[in-house]
Design a protein around this motif. Structure first.
Motif, PDB file in Angstrom:
ATOM      1  N   SER A 118       0.803  -1.245  -0.190  1.00 24.85           N
ATOM      2  CA  SER A 118       0.103  -0.165   0.001  1.00 24.85           C
ATOM      3  C   SER A 118       0.875   1.160  -0.201  1.00 24.85           C
ATOM      4  CB  SER A 118      -1.018  -0.027   1.011  1.00 24.85           C
ATOM      5  OG  SER A 118      -1.686   1.226   1.043  1.00 24.85           O
ATOM      6  N   PRO A 119       1.750   1.300   0.777  1.00 20.79           N
ATOM      7  CA  PRO A 119       2.561   2.446   0.712  1.00 20.79           C
ATOM      8  C   PRO A 119       3.304   2.974  -0.403  1.00 20.79           C
ATOM      9  CG  PRO A 119       3.144   1.534   2.771  1.00 20.79           C
ATOM     10  CD  PRO A 119       2.393   0.483   2.054  1.00 20.79           C
ATOM     11  N   LEU A 120       3.728   1.814  -1.090  1.00 16.47           N
ATOM     12  CA  LEU A 120       4.551   1.895  -2.405  1.00 16.47           C
ATOM     13  C   LEU A 120       3.639   2.281  -3.621  1.00 16.47           C
ATOM     14  CD1 LEU A 120       7.224   1.144  -3.898  1.00 16.47           C
ATOM     15  CD2 LEU A 120       6.348  -0.908  -4.412  1.00 16.47           C
ATOM     16  N   MET A 121       2.210   1.736  -3.441  1.00 15.03           N
ATOM     17  CA  MET A 121       1.282   2.242  -4.340  1.00 15.03           C
ATOM     18  C   MET A 121       0.839   3.726  -4.330  1.00 15.03           C
ATOM     19  SD  MET A 121      -1.131  -1.391  -4.416  1.00 15.03           S
ATOM     20  CE  MET A 121      -2.179  -0.470  -5.480  1.00 15.03           C
ATOM     21  N   VAL A 122       0.905   4.147  -3.088  1.00 11.11           N
ATOM     22  CA  VAL A 122       0.595   5.502  -2.915  1.00 11.11           C
ATOM     23  C   VAL A 122       1.618   6.522  -3.222  1.00 11.11           C
ATOM     24  CG1 VAL A 122       0.173   7.261  -1.139  1.00 11.11           C
ATOM     25  CG2 VAL A 122      -1.203   5.076  -0.883  1.00 11.11           C
ATOM     26  N   GLU A 123       2.808   6.026  -3.046  1.00  9.25           N
ATOM     27  CA  GLU A 123       3.962   6.815  -3.158  1.00  9.25           C
ATOM     28  C   GLU A 123       4.168   7.209  -4.750  1.00  9.25           C
ATOM     29  OE1 GLU A 123       8.936   6.719  -2.908  1.00  9.25           O
ATOM     30  OE2 GLU A 123       7.679   5.422  -1.737  1.00  9.25           O
ATOM     31  N   HIS A 124       4.081   5.989  -5.704  1.00 12.21           N
ATOM     32  CA  HIS A 124       4.134   6.046  -7.051  1.00 12.21           C
ATOM     33  C   HIS A 124       3.162   6.377  -7.764  1.00 12.21           C
ATOM     34  CE1 HIS A 124       8.451   5.563  -6.398  1.00 12.21           C
ATOM     35  NE2 HIS A 124       8.209   4.381  -5.654  1.00 12.21           N
ATOM     36  N   GLY A 125       1.669   6.223  -7.273  1.00 13.42           N
ATOM     37  CA  GLY A 125       0.726   6.574  -8.102  1.00 13.42           C
ATOM     38  C   GLY A 125       0.137   5.142  -8.686  1.00 13.42           C
ATOM     39  N   PHE A 126       0.553   4.107  -8.169  1.00 12.65           N
ATOM     40  CA  PHE A 126      -0.029   2.769  -8.725  1.00 12.65           C
ATOM     41  C   PHE A 126      -1.503   2.464  -8.280  1.00 12.65           C
ATOM     42  CE2 PHE A 126       4.623   1.331  -8.223  1.00 12.65           C
ATOM     43  CZ  PHE A 126       4.872   1.821  -9.551  1.00 12.65           C
ATOM     44  N   LEU A 127      -2.442   2.111  -9.404  1.00 11.07           N
ATOM     45  CA  LEU A 127      -3.697   1.844  -9.127  1.00 11.07           C
ATOM     46  C   LEU A 127      -4.041   0.469  -8.690  1.00 11.07           C
ATOM     47  CD1 LEU A 127      -4.866   3.691 -12.575  1.00 11.07           C
ATOM     48  CD2 LEU A 127      -4.457   4.760 -10.349  1.00 11.07           C
ATOM     49  N   GLY A 128      -3.258  -0.330  -8.897  1.00  6.96           N
ATOM     50  CA  GLY A 128      -3.418  -1.953  -8.572  1.00  6.96           C
ATOM     51  C   GLY A 128      -2.151  -2.771  -8.684  1.00  6.96           C
ATOM     52  N   PHE A 129      -2.243  -3.853  -8.077  1.00  2.00           N
ATOM     53  CA  PHE A 129      -1.407  -4.668  -8.365  1.00  2.00           C
ATOM     54  C   PHE A 129      -1.593  -6.349  -8.610  1.00  2.00           C
ATOM     55  CE2 PHE A 129      -2.386  -5.476  -3.866  1.00  2.00           C
ATOM     56  CZ  PHE A 129      -1.849  -6.855  -3.841  1.00  2.00           C
ATOM     57  N   THR A 130      -0.965  -7.293  -9.142  1.00  2.00           N
ATOM     58  CA  THR A 130      -1.018  -8.473  -9.489  1.00  2.00           C
ATOM     59  C   THR A 130       0.074  -9.278  -9.170  1.00  2.00           C
ATOM     60  OG1 THR A 130      -2.906  -7.765 -10.972  1.00  2.00           O
ATOM     61  CG2 THR A 130      -2.008 -10.214 -10.840  1.00  2.00           C
ATOM     62  N   LEU A 131      -0.166 -10.690  -8.228  1.00  2.00           N
ATOM     63  CA  LEU A 131       0.968 -11.239  -8.029  1.00  2.00           C
ATOM     64  C   LEU A 131       0.707 -12.665  -9.008  1.00  2.00           C
ATOM     65  CD1 LEU A 131       3.626 -11.999  -6.369  1.00  2.00           C
ATOM     66  CD2 LEU A 131       2.074 -13.177  -4.780  1.00  2.00           C
ATOM     67  N   ILE A 132       1.731 -12.868  -9.688  1.00  3.03           N
ATOM     68  CA  ILE A 132       1.668 -13.907 -10.674  1.00  3.03           C
ATOM     69  C   ILE A 132       2.339 -15.086 -10.509  1.00  3.03           C
ATOM     70  CG2 ILE A 132       1.564 -14.531 -13.215  1.00  3.03           C
ATOM     71  CD1 ILE A 132       1.268 -11.226 -13.448  1.00  3.03           C
ATOM     72  N   SER A 133       2.076 -16.237 -10.445  1.00  3.93           N
ATOM     73  CA  SER A 133       2.626 -17.606 -10.250  1.00  3.93           C
ATOM     74  C   SER A 133       3.577 -17.942 -11.611  1.00  3.93           C
ATOM     75  CB  SER A 133       1.992 -18.574  -9.704  1.00  3.93           C
ATOM     76  OG  SER A 133       1.063 -19.160 -10.682  1.00  3.93           O
ATOM     77  N   SER A 134       4.536 -18.714 -11.477  1.00  6.16           N
ATOM     78  CA  SER A 134       5.168 -19.065 -12.393  1.00  6.16           C
ATOM     79  C   SER A 134       4.495 -20.030 -13.616  1.00  6.16           C
ATOM     80  CB  SER A 134       6.404 -20.052 -12.109  1.00  6.16           C
ATOM     81  OG  SER A 134       6.146 -21.182 -11.370  1.00  6.16           O
ATOM     82  N   ASP A 135       3.225 -20.571 -13.075  1.00  3.97           N
ATOM     83  CA  ASP A 135       2.391 -21.155 -14.098  1.00  3.97           C
ATOM     84  C   ASP A 135       1.404 -20.349 -14.336  1.00  3.97           C
ATOM     85  OD1 ASP A 135       1.066 -21.262 -11.555  1.00  3.97           O
ATOM     86  OD2 ASP A 135       0.335 -23.236 -11.653  1.00  3.97           O
ATOM     87  N   PHE A 136       1.546 -18.841 -14.355  1.00  2.32           N
ATOM     88  CA  PHE A 136       0.629 -17.906 -15.051  1.00  2.32           C
ATOM     89  C   PHE A 136      -0.618 -17.632 -14.262  1.00  2.32           C
ATOM     90  CE2 PHE A 136       3.267 -19.412 -18.672  1.00  2.32           C
ATOM     91  CZ  PHE A 136       4.286 -18.544 -18.254  1.00  2.32           C
ATOM     92  N   VAL A 137      -0.835 -18.292 -12.907  1.00  2.39           N
ATOM     93  CA  VAL A 137      -2.014 -17.997 -12.164  1.00  2.39           C
ATOM     94  C   VAL A 137      -2.072 -16.667 -11.141  1.00  2.39           C
ATOM     95  CG1 VAL A 137      -3.722 -18.818 -10.370  1.00  2.39           C
ATOM     96  CG2 VAL A 137      -2.669 -20.468 -12.299  1.00  2.39           C
TER      97      VAL A 137
END
Length: 256
Positions: A118-137
């Motif tokens: 959350s602090p990183l997103m606020v600092e750089h104006g990111f709107l959302g995030f996604t964590l993706i596994s090596s099998d693309f899930v």
């Protein structure tokens, strides 16, 4: 009578010759001045064109450099957390869970990841995030409606291939409607304890905020325009003439 006419003509010729010469010389001077003025104006026009050409080249170079610096900074942003022990631990927990939406979305690791980022997103104006596994899930995301689904990044060219080889990448969304802005994603690798890439973390942002500012700073005059394109030659920043384009019916209402 004939000789008198001859004397009269000779006298007139001698009297008018200096005036005739003045007219000739004056005409030559005007002609040469006109030619000189035309040449000077032509040279000034050519120089002006060359100056404008150099100005446009310089502005294009400045725009490319500003965009490159901005993109490099975004990649450094995602690289700043790749060695985080807490992020590594959360990723390990999520990777161990079943690929089920209810399980992943309600897991304590999901909530911890949101608090961590959350602090990183606020600092750089990111709107959302996604964590993706090596099998693309999608293991985690904001919002969480796509958790446990196959990631959309499979349609983003070689982005994931690059990231799972240890490099950060920047990409625009592959498609968009007239009413939607071109989402941009910065994606980076997460390394496990052995140094292998265990997952990819992406952040979504609205590029118009920065790209429009860059374009406005490098425009020329009152009618000059700067266009920023992605790798697929798609226009990604806003035009200064959007209101006129809407009035002419060349741009759909709400589009950009």
């Amino acid at each position: 009578m004939a000789s008198g006419y001859g004397v009269f003509s000779e006298v007139n010729l001698q009297r008018d010759l200096p005036l005739f010469t003045v007219w000739i010389i004056g005409g030559l001077v005007c002609l040469l001045s006109g030619i000189g003025l035309w040449w000077m104006l032509d040279e000034m026009k050519l120089q002006s064109q060359l100056d404008k050409g150099e100005l446009l080249k310089n502005r294009m170079y400045m725009t490319r450099e500003f965009v490159r610096i901005w993109a490099d900074e975004r990649e450094r942003n995602v690289g700043s957390w790749k060695g985080s022990e807490e992020l590594r631990a959360i990723t390990r927990e999520l990777l161990a869970l079943p690929r089920d939406h209810s399980v992943l979305a309600s897991s304590p690791a999901q909530a911890r990841l949101r608090r961590l980022l959350s602090p990183l997103m606020v600092e750089h104006g990111f709107l959302g995030f996604t964590l993706i596994s090596s099998d693309f899930v999608n293991l985690a995301s904001t919002p969480d409606d796509k958790v446990a689904e196959m990631t959309d990044f499979l349609s983003y060219g070689d982005v994931l291939d690059k990231v799972f080889h240890g490099e950060a990448a920047i990409s625009f969304s592959p498609g968009y409607s007239d009413s939607a802005f071109r989402a941009m994603y910065v994606v980076g690798p997460i390394f496990d304890e052995s140094g292998d890439v265990s997952a990819a973390l992406s952040f979504r942002l609205d590029p118009r905020i920065n790209l429009n500012l860059i374009a406005s700073l490098t425009r020329v005059g009152s009618s000059g325009e700067v266009y920023v394109f992605d790798n697929y030659c798609r226009f990604v920043n806003e035009s200064r003439f959007e209101s006129q384009l809407h009035q002419l019916g060349l741009l759909a209402e709400g589009g950009s």
